[in-house]
Design a protein around this motif. Structure first.
Motif, PDB file in Angstrom:
ATOM      1  N   ARG A  37       0.832  -1.211   0.000  1.00 32.81           N
ATOM      2  CA  ARG A  37       0.000   0.000   0.000  1.00 32.81           C
ATOM      3  C   ARG A  37       0.866   1.260   0.000  1.00 32.81           C
ATOM      4  O   ARG A  37       0.541   2.232  -0.670  1.00 32.81           O
ATOM      5  CB  ARG A  37      -0.951  -0.009   1.186  1.00 32.81           C
ATOM      6  CG  ARG A  37      -2.035  -1.065   1.051  1.00 32.81           C
ATOM      7  CD  ARG A  37      -2.962  -1.042   2.253  1.00 32.81           C
ATOM      8  NE  ARG A  37      -3.802  -2.205   2.328  1.00 32.81           N
ATOM      9  CZ  ARG A  37      -5.020  -2.292   1.806  1.00 32.81           C
ATOM     10  NH1 ARG A  37      -5.534  -1.275   1.165  1.00 32.81           N
ATOM     11  NH2 ARG A  37      -5.728  -3.398   1.932  1.00 32.81           N
ATOM     12  N   VAL A  38       1.956   1.234   0.753  1.00 29.20           N
ATOM     13  CA  VAL A  38       2.858   2.397   0.780  1.00 29.20           C
ATOM     14  C   VAL A  38       3.445   2.633  -0.607  1.00 29.20           C
ATOM     15  O   VAL A  38       3.509   3.768  -1.082  1.00 29.20           O
ATOM     16  CB  VAL A  38       3.976   2.204   1.835  1.00 29.20           C
ATOM     17  CG1 VAL A  38       5.068   3.244   1.668  1.00 29.20           C
ATOM     18  CG2 VAL A  38       3.394   2.265   3.234  1.00 29.20           C
ATOM     19  N   ARG A  39       3.851   1.548  -1.278  1.00 24.35           N
ATOM     20  CA  ARG A  39       4.380   1.689  -2.644  1.00 24.35           C
ATOM     21  C   ARG A  39       3.332   2.267  -3.588  1.00 24.35           C
ATOM     22  O   ARG A  39       3.643   3.101  -4.433  1.00 24.35           O
ATOM     23  CB  ARG A  39       4.889   0.349  -3.161  1.00 24.35           C
ATOM     24  CG  ARG A  39       6.295   0.060  -2.699  1.00 24.35           C
ATOM     25  CD  ARG A  39       6.848  -1.190  -3.344  1.00 24.35           C
ATOM     26  NE  ARG A  39       6.905  -2.177  -2.269  1.00 24.35           N
ATOM     27  CZ  ARG A  39       6.332  -3.362  -2.272  1.00 24.35           C
ATOM     28  NH1 ARG A  39       5.705  -3.790  -3.325  1.00 24.35           N
ATOM     29  NH2 ARG A  39       6.419  -4.157  -1.240  1.00 24.35           N
ATOM     30  N   GLN A  40       2.088   1.851  -3.432  1.00 21.97           N
ATOM     31  CA  GLN A  40       1.021   2.364  -4.293  1.00 21.97           C
ATOM     32  C   GLN A  40       0.779   3.847  -4.021  1.00 21.97           C
ATOM     33  O   GLN A  40       0.590   4.632  -4.949  1.00 21.97           O
ATOM     34  CB  GLN A  40      -0.267   1.562  -4.078  1.00 21.97           C
ATOM     35  CG  GLN A  40      -1.351   1.901  -5.067  1.00 21.97           C
ATOM     36  CD  GLN A  40      -2.591   1.046  -4.895  1.00 21.97           C
ATOM     37  OE1 GLN A  40      -2.704   0.285  -3.943  1.00 21.97           O
ATOM     38  NE2 GLN A  40      -3.519   1.182  -5.809  1.00 21.97           N
ATOM     39  N   LEU A  44       1.297   6.903  -6.744  1.00 24.87           N
ATOM     40  CA  LEU A  44       0.254   7.866  -7.089  1.00 24.87           C
ATOM     41  C   LEU A  44       0.659   9.295  -6.742  1.00 24.87           C
ATOM     42  O   LEU A  44       0.321  10.231  -7.465  1.00 24.87           O
ATOM     43  CB  LEU A  44      -1.057   7.494  -6.383  1.00 24.87           C
ATOM     44  CG  LEU A  44      -1.725   6.216  -6.898  1.00 24.87           C
ATOM     45  CD1 LEU A  44      -2.892   5.819  -5.993  1.00 24.87           C
ATOM     46  CD2 LEU A  44      -2.184   6.371  -8.339  1.00 24.87           C
ATOM     47  N   CYS A  45       1.405   9.470  -5.663  1.00 24.06           N
ATOM     48  CA  CYS A  45       1.867  10.815  -5.294  1.00 24.06           C
ATOM     49  C   CYS A  45       2.867  11.368  -6.311  1.00 24.06           C
ATOM     50  O   CYS A  45       2.982  12.579  -6.486  1.00 24.06           O
ATOM     51  CB  CYS A  45       2.492  10.800  -3.900  1.00 24.06           C
ATOM     52  SG  CYS A  45       1.285  10.704  -2.578  1.00 24.06           S
ATOM     53  N   ALA A  46       3.577  10.476  -6.971  1.00 24.29           N
ATOM     54  CA  ALA A  46       4.566  10.911  -7.964  1.00 24.29           C
ATOM     55  C   ALA A  46       3.919  11.355  -9.280  1.00 24.29           C
ATOM     56  O   ALA A  46       4.570  12.004 -10.103  1.00 24.29           O
ATOM     57  CB  ALA A  46       5.563   9.790  -8.237  1.00 24.29           C
ATOM     58  N   LEU A  47       2.656  11.009  -9.487  1.00 23.74           N
ATOM     59  CA  LEU A  47       1.970  11.405 -10.715  1.00 23.74           C
ATOM     60  C   LEU A  47       1.635  12.893 -10.680  1.00 23.74           C
ATOM     61  O   LEU A  47       1.483  13.495  -9.615  1.00 23.74           O
ATOM     62  CB  LEU A  47       0.676  10.598 -10.873  1.00 23.74           C
ATOM     63  CG  LEU A  47       0.808   9.092 -11.044  1.00 23.74           C
ATOM     64  CD1 LEU A  47      -0.571   8.446 -11.105  1.00 23.74           C
ATOM     65  CD2 LEU A  47       1.613   8.745 -12.282  1.00 23.74           C
ATOM     66  N   THR A  48       1.487  13.465 -11.866  1.00 23.19           N
ATOM     67  CA  THR A  48       1.069  14.868 -11.950  1.00 23.19           C
ATOM     68  C   THR A  48      -0.422  14.956 -11.671  1.00 23.19           C
ATOM     69  O   THR A  48      -1.145  13.953 -11.699  1.00 23.19           O
ATOM     70  CB  THR A  48       1.360  15.443 -13.352  1.00 23.19           C
ATOM     71  OG1 THR A  48       0.552  14.743 -14.306  1.00 23.19           O
ATOM     72  CG2 THR A  48       2.831  15.318 -13.713  1.00 23.19           C
ATOM     73  N   ASP A  49      -0.889  16.176 -11.434  1.00 17.95           N
ATOM     74  CA  ASP A  49      -2.314  16.378 -11.183  1.00 17.95           C
ATOM     75  C   ASP A  49      -3.150  15.953 -12.391  1.00 17.95           C
ATOM     76  O   ASP A  49      -4.242  15.418 -12.245  1.00 17.95           O
ATOM     77  CB  ASP A  49      -2.597  17.833 -10.829  1.00 17.95           C
ATOM     78  CG  ASP A  49      -2.071  18.207  -9.453  1.00 17.95           C
ATOM     79  OD1 ASP A  49      -1.890  17.296  -8.616  1.00 17.95           O
ATOM     80  OD2 ASP A  49      -1.852  19.413  -9.214  1.00 17.95           O
ATOM     81  N   GLU A  50      -2.611  16.175 -13.588  1.00 14.86           N
ATOM     82  CA  GLU A  50      -3.325  15.785 -14.805  1.00 14.86           C
ATOM     83  C   GLU A  50      -3.437  14.255 -14.903  1.00 14.86           C
ATOM     84  O   GLU A  50      -4.484  13.718 -15.270  1.00 14.86           O
ATOM     85  CB  GLU A  50      -2.624  16.343 -16.049  1.00 14.86           C
ATOM     86  CG  GLU A  50      -2.679  17.860 -16.182  1.00 14.86           C
ATOM     87  CD  GLU A  50      -1.676  18.584 -15.288  1.00 14.86           C
ATOM     88  OE1 GLU A  50      -0.663  17.969 -14.887  1.00 14.86           O
ATOM     89  OE2 GLU A  50      -1.927  19.767 -14.985  1.00 14.86           O
ATOM     90  N   GLU A  51      -2.359  13.560 -14.564  1.00 16.79           N
ATOM     91  CA  GLU A  51      -2.375  12.101 -14.608  1.00 16.79           C
ATOM     92  C   GLU A  51      -3.345  11.529 -13.567  1.00 16.79           C
ATOM     93  O   GLU A  51      -4.046  10.552 -13.823  1.00 16.79           O
ATOM     94  CB  GLU A  51      -0.971  11.528 -14.398  1.00 16.79           C
ATOM     95  CG  GLU A  51      -0.032  11.812 -15.555  1.00 16.79           C
ATOM     96  CD  GLU A  51       1.411  11.464 -15.241  1.00 16.79           C
ATOM     97  OE1 GLU A  51       2.104  11.017 -16.167  1.00 16.79           O
ATOM     98  OE2 GLU A  51       1.827  11.629 -14.077  1.00 16.79           O
ATOM     99  N   LEU A  52      -3.378  12.169 -12.408  1.00 17.60           N
ATOM    100  CA  LEU A  52      -4.334  11.741 -11.381  1.00 17.60           C
ATOM    101  C   LEU A  52      -5.765  11.980 -11.853  1.00 17.60           C
ATOM    102  O   LEU A  52      -6.639  11.139 -11.649  1.00 17.60           O
ATOM    103  CB  LEU A  52      -4.080  12.485 -10.067  1.00 17.60           C
ATOM    104  CG  LEU A  52      -2.865  12.049  -9.258  1.00 17.60           C
ATOM    105  CD1 LEU A  52      -2.643  12.998  -8.094  1.00 17.60           C
ATOM    106  CD2 LEU A  52      -3.034  10.633  -8.760  1.00 17.60           C
ATOM    107  N   ALA A  53      -5.994  13.120 -12.498  1.00 18.88           N
ATOM    108  CA  ALA A  53      -7.336  13.430 -12.996  1.00 18.88           C
ATOM    109  C   ALA A  53      -7.776  12.405 -14.038  1.00 18.88           C
ATOM    110  O   ALA A  53      -8.955  12.030 -14.083  1.00 18.88           O
ATOM    111  CB  ALA A  53      -7.364  14.838 -13.578  1.00 18.88           C
ATOM    112  N   VAL A  63      -4.969   8.445  -0.437  1.00 17.55           N
ATOM    113  CA  VAL A  63      -4.966   7.495   0.690  1.00 17.55           C
ATOM    114  C   VAL A  63      -6.318   6.797   0.785  1.00 17.55           C
ATOM    115  O   VAL A  63      -6.383   5.579   0.984  1.00 17.55           O
ATOM    116  CB  VAL A  63      -4.607   8.202   2.004  1.00 17.55           C
ATOM    117  CG1 VAL A  63      -4.768   7.260   3.185  1.00 17.55           C
ATOM    118  CG2 VAL A  63      -3.181   8.733   1.937  1.00 17.55           C
ATOM    119  N   ARG A  64      -7.388   7.535   0.622  1.00 15.10           N
ATOM    120  CA  ARG A  64      -8.722   6.935   0.664  1.00 15.10           C
ATOM    121  C   ARG A  64      -8.870   5.888  -0.438  1.00 15.10           C
ATOM    122  O   ARG A  64      -9.441   4.821  -0.223  1.00 15.10           O
ATOM    123  CB  ARG A  64      -9.778   8.021   0.492  1.00 15.10           C
ATOM    124  CG  ARG A  64     -11.191   7.507   0.653  1.00 15.10           C
ATOM    125  CD  ARG A  64     -12.226   8.613   0.547  1.00 15.10           C
ATOM    126  NE  ARG A  64     -11.876   9.751   1.364  1.00 15.10           N
ATOM    127  CZ  ARG A  64     -12.036  11.013   0.978  1.00 15.10           C
ATOM    128  NH1 ARG A  64     -12.554  11.294  -0.191  1.00 15.10           N
ATOM    129  NH2 ARG A  64     -11.701  11.997   1.769  1.00 15.10           N
TER     130      ARG A  64
END
Length: 73
Positions: A37-40, A44-53, A63-64
């Motif tokens: 889970r920490v690796r995941q 995800l934190c390393a992704l850009t805001d656009e990639e997260l979107a 985290v949720r």
């Protein structure tokens, strides 16, 4: 009237060892799950805001999202 049943010594030792090994195994599984889970989360934190979107996430939801199966938040 109470009935006293003696359990052979070998069975008690086997039962005790079984509990110890089950405890160790459960501990190792929980560590493995936590590391995964920490690796995941780090990924995800390393992704850009656009990639997260693109994934339908915002930074505050990471985290949720990762713990969605373990906790109801």
């Amino acid at each position: 009237m109470a009935t006293i049943v003696e359990v052979p010594q070998g069975n008690r030792i086997a039962a005790g060892l079984n509990r110890v090994f089950n405890g160790i195994l459960n501990f190792l599984v929980s560590i493995s799950t936590a590391q995964s889970r920490v690796r995941q989360i780090e990924f995800l934190c390393a992704l850009t805001d656009e990639e997260l979107a693109e994934r339908g996430l915002s930074r505050q939801d990471i985290v949720r999202y990762v713990y969605r199966d373990a906790y109801y938040i």
